[in-house]
Design an enzyme around this catalytic site. Structure first.
Site, PDB file in Angstrom:
ATOM      1  N   ASP A 192       0.816  -1.215   0.000  1.00 32.10           N
ATOM      2  CA  ASP A 192       0.000   0.000   0.000  1.00 32.10           C
ATOM      3  C   ASP A 192       0.852   1.269   0.000  1.00 32.10           C
ATOM      4  O   ASP A 192       0.683   2.144   0.835  1.00 32.10           O
ATOM      5  CB  ASP A 192      -0.939  -0.017   1.213  1.00 32.10           C
ATOM      6  CG  ASP A 192      -0.190  -0.288   2.508  1.00 32.10           C
ATOM      7  OD1 ASP A 192       1.044  -0.453   2.452  1.00 32.10           O
ATOM      8  OD2 ASP A 192      -0.825  -0.338   3.574  1.00 32.10           O
ATOM      9  N   GLU A 193       1.797   1.344  -0.933  1.00 27.60           N
ATOM     10  CA  GLU A 193       2.590   2.565  -1.131  1.00 27.60           C
ATOM     11  C   GLU A 193       2.548   2.920  -2.619  1.00 27.60           C
ATOM     12  O   GLU A 193       1.799   3.774  -3.030  1.00 27.60           O
ATOM     13  CB  GLU A 193       4.029   2.381  -0.644  1.00 27.60           C
ATOM     14  CG  GLU A 193       4.110   2.271   0.863  1.00 27.60           C
ATOM     15  CD  GLU A 193       5.426   2.783   1.434  1.00 27.60           C
ATOM     16  OE1 GLU A 193       5.780   3.946   1.212  1.00 27.60           O
ATOM     17  OE2 GLU A 193       6.099   1.988   2.109  1.00 27.60           O
ATOM     18  N   ASP A 209      14.367   7.286  -3.644  1.00 27.91           N
ATOM     19  CA  ASP A 209      14.570   6.099  -4.476  1.00 27.91           C
ATOM     20  C   ASP A 209      14.874   6.525  -5.914  1.00 27.91           C
ATOM     21  O   ASP A 209      15.763   5.981  -6.567  1.00 27.91           O
ATOM     22  CB  ASP A 209      13.316   5.203  -4.475  1.00 27.91           C
ATOM     23  CG  ASP A 209      12.857   4.842  -3.069  1.00 27.91           C
ATOM     24  OD1 ASP A 209      12.928   5.704  -2.177  1.00 27.91           O
ATOM     25  OD2 ASP A 209      12.414   3.700  -2.857  1.00 27.91           O
ATOM     26  N   TRP A 266      16.466  12.669  -0.072  1.00 27.68           N
ATOM     27  CA  TRP A 266      15.177  12.568  -0.779  1.00 27.68           C
ATOM     28  C   TRP A 266      14.943  13.879  -1.534  1.00 27.68           C
ATOM     29  O   TRP A 266      14.818  13.876  -2.754  1.00 27.68           O
ATOM     30  CB  TRP A 266      14.052  12.240   0.213  1.00 27.68           C
ATOM     31  CG  TRP A 266      13.897  10.755   0.395  1.00 27.68           C
ATOM     32  CD1 TRP A 266      12.874   9.987  -0.071  1.00 27.68           C
ATOM     33  CD2 TRP A 266      14.815   9.850   1.047  1.00 27.68           C
ATOM     34  NE1 TRP A 266      13.100   8.661   0.250  1.00 27.68           N
ATOM     35  CE2 TRP A 266      14.274   8.544   0.932  1.00 27.68           C
ATOM     36  CE3 TRP A 266      16.020  10.003   1.695  1.00 27.68           C
ATOM     37  CZ2 TRP A 266      14.910   7.422   1.453  1.00 27.68           C
ATOM     38  CZ3 TRP A 266      16.663   8.877   2.217  1.00 27.68           C
ATOM     39  CH2 TRP A 266      16.115   7.623   2.088  1.00 27.68           C
ATOM     40  N   GLU A 277      13.864  -4.996  -1.752  1.00 27.82           N
ATOM     41  CA  GLU A 277      13.990  -3.777  -0.957  1.00 27.82           C
ATOM     42  C   GLU A 277      15.079  -3.927   0.114  1.00 27.82           C
ATOM     43  O   GLU A 277      15.838  -3.007   0.371  1.00 27.82           O
ATOM     44  CB  GLU A 277      12.640  -3.498  -0.266  1.00 27.82           C
ATOM     45  CG  GLU A 277      12.627  -2.297   0.649  1.00 27.82           C
ATOM     46  CD  GLU A 277      11.248  -2.042   1.241  1.00 27.82           C
ATOM     47  OE1 GLU A 277      10.448  -3.000   1.330  1.00 27.82           O
ATOM     48  OE2 GLU A 277      10.971  -0.895   1.610  1.00 27.82           O
TER      49      GLU A 277
END
Ligand code: BGC
Length: 743
Positions: A363-364, A371, A423, A628
């Site tokens: 659920d992302e 990334d 990020w 991941e």
């Protein structure tokens, strides 16, 4: 390797180009938004009407956009081959519309039906500031027909359109579909016109999302729990097309999963709340069904209530992603490395679905900026992602906070934060990489303000040029030891200040390319570097925190007076434990910092290591995409965790850029980007007998390969027309022009 790579992708004839511009005078801006008065937020709605044409048609086009994702059909045939149109953008400010040539689809009497599901709008559920919160769907379209006589007929969306509830009674990007073949909405109603600003509309900017490939079912698996599963042999992003004929009212279910657990049972715990289910309620007829408004991340499906005899041929996995063109090729003598490379390609395909997502299954599925930035270089070598990033970076720019901070995910979500180092630096790193790979100066110029704002933001946050404030993700998922408080061994301020310097250095380079005055930033960079060295390096020039992450960032971002000392320290740290410990932010640079500073062998040791933790460990466990976590699934079959554990996350796949750049030795010269001047600097290793790489640049295929024959290494290079290159082998240098060379 391809000799002549076809540069242009086959064009979609139904997607209008500019050839007819001018004959179509009206457009979507003059049409009206329509919606269904009653809306069940999770159900798809179908807007429809008939229209008639009465003379010879010269041109016919349809322009559409929607709140939610749409699929249009004219006379039962799909318009274009775009999936999940109009794509995912910062809908508050930027909504793409598409233009289709529909001449071949129309006849005298026509029916148009446009199905709209919530799509990515489901993320707005919690955003009260939007009129269209709670997932309402809406449509804006115009059909324009130009007759041979010169006359025109224009059909806008308005109350003359009807709307009905679709058989697709539930459609959700995370949860999947409920399709009720028995359902018929017996009360179609007129659509309702409403006002909504149209200044958010932009023509299609990114790559279209398309069905790219169909994968046949590989085998049927009956698990120890007795579940009936189908294995497609490859973890993908997309959906299953299946053939079904069940009794009226019977419901069949397809569940989707990436892996089987250690006992070999169907495993979905890592999806968290995302259900990834497709429920189909039969009506007694035979159907071929596939989702049109949702997708899943999966390799396996589990079938439930399947009364039909199960034939593998009835199931196809359809791979869906942005229409990015393959540009990178690699092969070497080590089969596991080759499999790793393939897995990286698959993780890119699985996560380049209109925005660069972290993962396609749980659920992302969000545009995590960190990334994207760590993977940007690899991404741009593997596939043509120039246009893809142009669109997404325009969204990033439009979402940037007034103080210059950058959201963690783009498009931004109501609950999302901003301002993490590594990020937010995506705002600087990605445009710079697109400039390097594609010579895209225009993008650099469009994004420059956003790049500058991010650096200014960091400066505002910093004190004495050290960035210690704020919340950061750090070197995400690194294996560094924690201190007593649970903090990573590499303090956040080391990473943040290192990125502060790196982004400033790239901003300076970009400013120079654009002939802008960047003196102020040159002074800033020198101060950040001084402060970094004073605070984070000891008197011997070693990194005080003594971690692999600290060393890698110090070397790669040029933050020491003596790189060799730090490279020696890094090599010691690796030898101490025998493996890498780095996370998302420093892993992409780890092998580079070693191979550039005399530790080529250590770099190869890390690359070729097969035990956990390493790149090849997941490959030995049968991975078909990049995991991941270094230890997503442990050798004993247990999972790293049952929640945040994706098996399709491209971040660690950033190592492919080392395969191209060091093993094969294909590098961009920053002073002549786009491979106009190529730097060939292959680094060989005894354990590898040959390596071949190719990157199809805007100028043509750049190739480098080497092979070992009777103890002698032979090198081959191809320089495309219009380019030059410098070769570095064994301490010797040679300048060459376009052509093919052997040494
Ligand atoms: C995502 C990551 C992301 C991270 C931020 C995760 O949940 O899947 O890939 O970068 O959050 O720390």
């Amino acid at each position: 390797l391809p000799i002549n790579h076809i540069m242009n992708n086959k064009s979609d004839s139904s997607l209008q180009n500019d050839k007819n511009r001018g004959v179509f005078m009206k457009n979507i801006l003059e049409s009206s938004w329509i919606k269904s008065e009653k809306q069940d937020k999770d159900a798809a709605v179908i807007f429809f009407r008939d229209f008639h044409v009465n003379e010879k048609v010269e041109h016919a086009q349809l322009q559409i956009t929607s709140f939610g994702v749409y699929e249009a059909q004219i006379n039962g045939r799909k318009v274009g081959n775009y999936i999940f149109a109009p794509g995912w953008t910062n809908y508050k400010e930027r909504l793409q519309y598409q233009t289709y040539d529909i001449k071949t689809l129309i006849s005298k009497h026509n029916n148009i039906e446009i199905s709209v599901g919530r799509g990515w709008r489901m993320h707005e559920e919690y955003d009260d500031s939007l009129e269209f919160s709670l997932g309402a769907t809406a449509l804006l379209a115009v059909i324009e027909i130009v007759y041979k006589s010169g006359e025109k007929q224009i059909i806008y969306t308005d109350e003359n359109w009807q709307v009905r509830q679709s058989k697709l009674k539930y459609s959700n990007m995370y949860n999947g579909d409920v399709y009720d073949a028995t359902f018929e909405d017996k009360n179609p109603r007129p659509a309702v016109k409403f006002d909504y600003p149209k200044n958010i509309l932009i023509p299609q900017q990114g790559e279209r999302i398309k069905e790219i490939e169909k994968i046949p079912a590989l085998r049927m698996v009956i698990t120890p729990n007795g579940e009936t599963c189908i294995d497609f042999g490859q973890n993908i992003t997309g959906y299953v097309e299946f053939n079904i004929c069940g009794q009226k009212g019977e419901e069949v279910v397809l569940y989707h999963a990436e892996i089987l657990d250690k006992e070999g049972n169907f495993y979905t715990d890592n999806l968290r709340s995302a259900k990834q289910e497709v429920r189909f309620i039969c009506d007694g007829e035979r159907h071929v069904y596939k989702p049109i408004h949702s997708f899943q991340g999966f390799r396996y499906i589990k079938l439930e209530n399947w009364s039909d005899e199960i034939l593998l041929d009835d199931f196809k996995a359809i791979v869906v992603h942005s229409n990015i063109r393959r540009t990178g090729y690699f092969k070497c003598s080590n089969k596991l490395v080759n499999k790793l490379y393939k897995n990286i390609l698959w993780s890119q395909k699985g996560n380049f679905l209109d925005v660069p997502t972290d993962c396609p299954q749980r659920d992302e599925r969000l545009g995590w900026t960190g990334d994207a930035q760590v993977f940007a270089r690899t991404a741009s070598y593997n596939f043509g992602v120039n246009k893809f990033f142009e669109k997404w970076l325009a969204d990033l720019k439009s979402e940037q906070c007034a103080n210059g901070s950058v959201p963690h995910v783009v498009p931004k979500l109501p609950w999302d934060g901003d301002g993490s180092s590594g990020w937010g630096d995506c705002a600087v790193i990605c445009p710079w990489q697109m400039y390097l790979t594609y010579e895209n100066k225009e993008l650099l110029s469009n994004q420059f303000d956003s790049m500058r704002k991010w650096v200014d933001y960091i400066y505002e946050q910093s004190e004495n040029y050290i960035w210690a404030k704020g919340k950061h993700f750090g070197d995400w998922l690194s294996l560094d030891e924690k201190d007593e408080k649970g903090n990573n061994a590499t303090p956040d301020e080391v990473i943040s200040t290192a990125y502060f310097a790196y982004s400033t250095s790239l901003l300076i380079k970009a400013g120079k390319v654009l002939s802008l005055d960047i003196e102020k930033y040159e002074a800033l960079l020198s101060n950040v570097k001084k402060s970094y060295i004073n605070k984070f390096l000891d008197n011997n020039g070693r990194v005080v925190c003594n971690t692999q992450t600290g060393c890698v960032l110090t070397i790669y971002f040029d933050l020491s007076n003596n790189k060799q000392v730090v490279a020696d320290q890094l090599n010691e740290l690796i030898n101490e434990c025998g493996h890498l410990k780095t996370g998302f932010l420093s892993t992409p640079y780890l092998l580079h910092t070693l191979s550039e500073n005399g530790y080529e062998k250590t770099a190869y040791d890390l690359l070729l290591r097969e035990e956990y933790p390493s790149w090849l460990y997941p490959v030995t466990q049968g991975a078909t995409t990049v995991w991941e976590h270094w230890d997503g699934m442990r050798p004993d079959g247990t999972m790293w965790s049952d929640s945040m554990n994706s098996f399709n996350h491209y971040a660690y796949g950033a190592v492919a850029d080392w395969l191209y750049g060091v093993m094969c030795g294909i590098n961009i010269d920053e002073n002549a980007p786009g491979f106009k001047h190529i730097i060939f600097r292959p680094v060989t290793d005894e354990r590898i007998n040959f390596a071949r790489g190719c990157i199809v640049s805007n100028y043509g295929a750049v190739k480098s390969s080497w092979s070992r024959e009777d103890g002698v290494v032979k090198y081959f290079f191809t320089v495309p027309e219009g380019c030059t290159a410098t070769i570095y082998i064994d301490g010797k240098t040679k300048n060459i022009q376009s052509g093919e060379y052997e040494f």
